[in-house]
Design an enzyme around this catalytic site. Structure first.
Site, PDB file in Angstrom:
ATOM      1  N   SER A  41       0.807  -0.987  -0.188  1.00 19.10           N
ATOM      2  CA  SER A  41      -0.263   0.006  -0.380  1.00 19.10           C
ATOM      3  C   SER A  41       0.587   1.653  -0.307  1.00 19.10           C
ATOM      4  CB  SER A  41      -0.877   0.021   1.326  1.00 19.10           C
ATOM      5  OG  SER A  41      -1.122   1.194   1.196  1.00 19.10           O
ATOM      6  N   VAL A  49      13.860   3.288   7.005  1.00 11.63           N
ATOM      7  CA  VAL A  49      14.640   4.092   8.086  1.00 11.63           C
ATOM      8  C   VAL A  49      15.962   2.486   7.389  1.00 11.63           C
ATOM      9  CG1 VAL A  49      14.389   6.062   9.258  1.00 11.63           C
ATOM     10  CG2 VAL A  49      14.196   3.332   9.502  1.00 11.63           C
ATOM     11  N   LYS A  80      31.072  -0.091   4.672  1.00 13.92           N
ATOM     12  CA  LYS A  80      30.682   0.138   5.902  1.00 13.92           C
ATOM     13  C   LYS A  80      31.706  -0.952   6.004  1.00 13.92           C
ATOM     14  CE  LYS A  80      28.042  -1.201   9.738  1.00 13.92           C
ATOM     15  NZ  LYS A  80      26.818  -1.845   9.535  1.00 13.92           N
ATOM     16  N   THR A 346      21.192  -5.214  12.754  1.00 15.02           N
ATOM     17  CA  THR A 346      21.010  -6.395  12.640  1.00 15.02           C
ATOM     18  C   THR A 346      19.311  -6.278  11.750  1.00 15.02           C
ATOM     19  OG1 THR A 346      19.978  -6.449  14.650  1.00 15.02           O
ATOM     20  CG2 THR A 346      21.784  -7.409  14.288  1.00 15.02           C
ATOM     21  N   TYR A 433      28.800 -19.944  18.714  1.00 17.91           N
ATOM     22  CA  TYR A 433      27.919 -20.432  18.911  1.00 17.91           C
ATOM     23  C   TYR A 433      28.436 -21.422  17.387  1.00 17.91           C
ATOM     24  CZ  TYR A 433      26.089 -16.185  21.329  1.00 17.91           C
ATOM     25  OH  TYR A 433      25.802 -15.298  21.596  1.00 17.91           O
TER      26      TYR A 433
HETATM   27  C1  LIG Z   1      14.210   3.935  13.723  1.00 17.17           C
HETATM   28  C2  LIG Z   1      15.087   2.833  13.197  1.00 17.17           C
HETATM   29  C3  LIG Z   1      16.129   2.496  12.717  1.00 17.17           C
HETATM   30  C4  LIG Z   1      16.690   1.085  12.082  1.00 17.17           C
HETATM   31  N1  LIG Z   1      17.665   1.598  11.431  1.00 17.17           N
HETATM   32  C5  LIG Z   1      18.318   0.334  10.428  1.00 17.17           C
HETATM   33  C6  LIG Z   1      19.319  -0.152  10.206  1.00 17.17           C
HETATM   34  O1  LIG Z   1      20.134   0.339  10.592  1.00 17.17           O
HETATM   35  N2  LIG Z   1      19.815  -1.375   9.552  1.00 17.17           N
HETATM   36  C7  LIG Z   1      18.782  -2.380   9.791  1.00 17.17           C
HETATM   37  O2  LIG Z   1      18.841  -3.209   8.806  1.00 17.17           O
HETATM   38  N3  LIG Z   1      17.606  -1.947   9.606  1.00 17.17           N
HETATM   39  C8  LIG Z   1      16.748  -1.330  10.527  1.00 17.17           C
HETATM   40  N4  LIG Z   1      15.665  -0.570  11.134  1.00 17.17           N
HETATM   41  C9  LIG Z   1      14.763  -1.949  10.339  1.00 17.17           C
HETATM   42  C10 LIG Z   1      14.105  -1.955   9.123  1.00 17.17           C
HETATM   43  O3  LIG Z   1      13.689  -0.307   8.704  1.00 17.17           O
HETATM   44  C11 LIG Z   1      13.536  -3.117   8.949  1.00 17.17           C
HETATM   45  O4  LIG Z   1      13.486  -3.824   9.454  1.00 17.17           O
HETATM   46  C12 LIG Z   1      12.582  -3.078   7.150  1.00 17.17           C
HETATM   47  O5  LIG Z   1      12.793  -1.303   6.852  1.00 17.17           O
HETATM   48  C13 LIG Z   1      12.165  -4.387   7.374  1.00 17.17           C
HETATM   49  O6  LIG Z   1      10.834  -3.550   7.697  1.00 17.17           O
HETATM   50  P1  LIG Z   1       9.782  -4.079   7.067  1.00 17.17           P
HETATM   51  O7  LIG Z   1       9.763  -3.942   5.685  1.00 17.17           O
HETATM   52  O8  LIG Z   1       9.165  -5.508   7.445  1.00 17.17           O
HETATM   53  O9  LIG Z   1       8.484  -3.424   7.340  1.00 17.17           O
HETATM   54  P2  LIG Z   1       7.796  -1.601   6.383  1.00 17.17           P
HETATM   55  O10 LIG Z   1       9.402  -1.307   6.139  1.00 17.17           O
HETATM   56  O11 LIG Z   1       6.772  -0.895   7.377  1.00 17.17           O
HETATM   57  O12 LIG Z   1       6.795  -2.322   5.678  1.00 17.17           O
HETATM   58  C14 LIG Z   1       5.512  -2.630   6.085  1.00 17.17           C
HETATM   59  C15 LIG Z   1       5.296  -2.413   4.307  1.00 17.17           C
HETATM   60  O13 LIG Z   1       3.812  -3.575   4.526  1.00 17.17           O
HETATM   61  C16 LIG Z   1       2.526  -2.838   3.911  1.00 17.17           C
HETATM   62  N5  LIG Z   1       1.399  -2.672   4.676  1.00 17.17           N
HETATM   63  C17 LIG Z   1       0.806  -3.218   5.934  1.00 17.17           C
HETATM   64  N6  LIG Z   1       0.299  -2.346   5.981  1.00 17.17           N
HETATM   65  C18 LIG Z   1      -0.846  -2.471   4.750  1.00 17.17           C
HETATM   66  C19 LIG Z   1      -2.023  -2.737   4.425  1.00 17.17           C
HETATM   67  N7  LIG Z   1      -3.363  -2.440   4.724  1.00 17.17           N
HETATM   68  N8  LIG Z   1      -2.777  -3.041   3.064  1.00 17.17           N
HETATM   69  C20 LIG Z   1      -0.981  -3.215   2.631  1.00 17.17           C
HETATM   70  N9  LIG Z   1      -0.281  -2.459   2.838  1.00 17.17           N
HETATM   71  C21 LIG Z   1       0.242  -2.972   3.902  1.00 17.17           C
HETATM   72  C22 LIG Z   1       3.093  -1.748   3.820  1.00 17.17           C
HETATM   73  O14 LIG Z   1       2.876  -0.502   2.188  1.00 17.17           O
HETATM   74  C23 LIG Z   1       4.444  -1.779   3.174  1.00 17.17           C
HETATM   75  O15 LIG Z   1       5.332  -1.990   2.121  1.00 17.17           O
HETATM   76  C24 LIG Z   1      15.124   0.479  11.748  1.00 17.17           C
HETATM   77  C25 LIG Z   1      14.425   0.283  12.107  1.00 17.17           C
HETATM   78  C26 LIG Z   1      13.973   1.453  12.996  1.00 17.17           C
HETATM   79  C27 LIG Z   1      12.041   1.913  13.553  1.00 17.17           C
END
Ligand SMILES: Cc1cc2nc3c(=O)[nH]c(=O)nc-3n(C[C@H](O)[C@H](O)[C@H](O)COP(=O)(O)OP(=O)(O)OC[C@H]3O[C@@H](n4cnc5c(N)ncnc54)[C@H](O)[C@@H]3O)c2cc1C
Length: 506
Positions: A41, A49, A80, A346, A433
């Site tokens: 979406s 981030v 890095k 991580t 480990y």
């Molecule tokens: C402050 C912060 C800093 C970070 N820094 C790092 C870093 O330096 N290094 C690192 O490895 N990781 C980091 N991370 C983690 C990293 O951002 C996430 O692991 C990574 O982005 C994976 O996110 P995700 O794909 O699980 O979720 P998201 O990026 O949140 O994606 C979720 C997806 O689900 C979809 N979605 C949700 N609800 C619906 C719905 N109802 N209908 C349709 N689609 C939907 C959204 O559109 C989106 O496409 C950080 C996280 C945070 C919070």
């Protein structure tokens, strides 16, 4: 139809986790036998981030066959070599957690034991001086590790800083080109099979009903399928990792970019600094139990390394993990499966390793509980290992003052960590480990950087003549320094490499 593969796989979510999985499935499964559909979406968007990674991400890119130069151009990536920690145990302290080892065994005795013995005799060497990537990081240098395993220049690895939005887009283009079906839409309802509680279909805001056999929940913190629909609980680790918010912003580059992620301890948390080719990503991770959002915003804005680009964005999170990552016909990945603050970069690795496990254990048409159990066991180990490592940074924060720091210095530790610390304190030994992240070299970097010293060392080290040992150590330190001095600067290296039409080096 190949009976070993499910018919329809539906991925909900197009963040880093969703696209890493989608690309992997596209690569591995024959699209005539298995259909993979990803729903995301644009309205909801992604966290975006995740900018600092671990060297394992190169294995992933290599598995897909991405060209490194193209990937770096597309995502504004830099290299890095280490994480640089500032002010953690004491204000003014700087240490590196490098992607590489410290020294080499001397007469068969592990280097760290020699270092401890030297210290016990009053010779206080800086352990970072024996790590090639730490010295290169300090000097802002970079080059690819040598393939000659006898060379000191082969003793490290590297990862990337990249723009996570651009990485997700890049993987999307890559996957769509190879036949992946993507649907733009918002899921508004989830229907379960009445007889077994498996997910049957997702309903989009458009009214379309998407049926599937296997559903992968990559919907981020909301965990729409595994959490909201299937009610799988969350194991909360906030007592050990109390940070639960981050202000994130980008700022302009005021200088050359270098090959380290910097993590600086602040009054109620810590600030990251991640250099990309075109900007710096920065943010303040803090605990709302120990400071206010307003104060945290102020702290971040007072500590920018360049002119702010836009306004800071507040992200709320919880540290912990899903009690069961694979439940019935739903497998959660990425933030839907767990989150540990980004102190050791991580999260993207966690998605990647979960994808690896899943590729090995992917369900056939019937869900096999033994495969699900094994998947959950492997994922749990990964989360627990990372949790303990992060908790160590906080707990061993020595002389830092303030309510957050007082809390973490005096909290009761997970048994799995306190046992490890006890052994280290006695002899400087570190458990190796079979599964899970962080080698002994990583633990050594953090223990020593956070000023935790063992009371003794392995008596094997006494078998070496002290003079021989000290000379070997001094020669090694000088050898590293002189080699690093001849390396190109990181900034020049990235610029030249990403402008070259070179071959892939992923
Ligand atoms: C402050 C912060 C800093 C970070 N820094 C790092 C870093 O330096 N290094 C690192 O490895 N990781 C980091 N991370 C983690 C990293 O951002 C996430 O692991 C990574 O982005 C994976 O996110 P995700 O794909 O699980 O979720 P998201 O990026 O949140 O994606 C979720 C997806 O689900 C979809 N979605 C949700 N609800 C619906 C719905 N109802 N209908 C349709 N689609 C939907 C959204 O559109 C989106 O496409 C950080 C996280 C945070 C919070």
């Amino acid at each position: 139809m190949d009976s070993r593969t499910p018919r329809k796989i539906v991925i909900l979510g197009g963040g880093t986790a969703g696209w890493m999985l989608a690309a992997s499935l596209t690569k591995v499964f024959n699209t005539r036998q298995t259909s993979v559909r990803l729903i995301e979406s644009g309205e909801i968007g992604i966290v975006g981030v995740g900018e600092s990674t671990l060297p394992q991400v190169r294995d992933f890119n290599q598995f897909l066959g991405l060209d490194e130069v193209e990937f770096m151009r597309e995502t504004n990536a830099t290299f890095k070599l280490a994480i640089e920690f500032r002010d953690w145990a004491r204000k003014g302290d700087v240490y590196f957690h490098p992607f590489g080892t410290h020294g080499h065994p001397i007469e068969g005795v592990p280097f760290f034991q020699c270092w401890l013995r030297a210290k016990a005799h009053g010779h206080h060497f800086n352990i970072d001086d024996f790590s090639y990537p730490s010295v290169a990081s300090r000097e802002q240098k970079f080059e690819f590790p040598s393939e000659d395993l006898t060379s000191i220049r082969s003793t490290y690895s590297y990862a990337y800083h990249f723009d996570a939005y651009l990485y997700a887009k890049y993987l999307r283009r890559w996957s769509e080109k190879r036949g992946l079906k993507r649907t733009e839409g918002t899921v508004v309802d989830v229907t379960l099979h009445p007889e077994n509680g498996y997910i049957k279909s997702l309903t989009l805001a458009s009214g379309e009903v998407v049926k599937g056999d296997i559903f992968i929940d990559c919907s981020g913190f909301r965990a729409l399928l595994i959490g909201e629909a299937l009610k799988v609980g969350w194991e909360d680790w906030a007592d050990w990792l109390p940070c639960d918010r981050a202000w994130a912003i980008s700022c302009g580059l005021d200088d050359e970019y270098f090959a380290t992620t910097r993590c600086t301890a602040r009054e109620a948390g810590w600030q990251w600094r991640i250099p990309l080719q075109n900007r710096i990503g920065t943010g303040y991770v803090f605990s709302s139990r120990f400071t206010t959002e307003e104060r945290a915003r102020e702290v971040l804005m007072e500590n920018l390394d360049g002119p702010a680009i836009g306004d800071p964005r507040l992200i709320r999170f919880r540290s912990g993990r899903r009690k069961t990552s694979w439940y019935k016909n739903c497998i959660s990945l990425g933030l839907a499966s767990g989150f540990l603050e980004p102190l050791e970069s991580t999260s993207i690795y966690m998605s990647q390793i979960a994808v690896n496990f899943l590729m090995r254990l992917f369900p056939e048409q019937e869900i096999d509980p033994a495969l699900a159990e094994e998947y959950n066991r492997l994922v749990d180990i990964e989360y627990t290992r990372v949790r303990d490592f992060l908790v160590l940074h906080y707990h061993a924060s020595g002389e830092r003052t303030g309510d957050l720091w007082k809390h973490v210095q005096t909290m009761t530790l997970p048994d799995s960590l306190s046992d490890k610390m006890e052994i280290f304190r006695r002899r400087g030994h570190i458990h190796r480990y079979k599964d899970g992240l962080f080698s002994p070299a990583s633990w050594i970097a953090v223990y020593t950087g956070q000023r935790i010293s063992p009371g003794g060392y392995d008596p094997q080290a006494d078998n070496i003549s002290l003079d021989t040992m000290l000379k070997t150590m001094t020669d090694l330190r000088d050898h590293i320094a002189s080699n690093v001095a001849t390396m190109p600067g990181h900034y020049d290296f990235v610029r030249d490499y990403t402008h070259s039409k070179g071959a892939a080096h992923v």
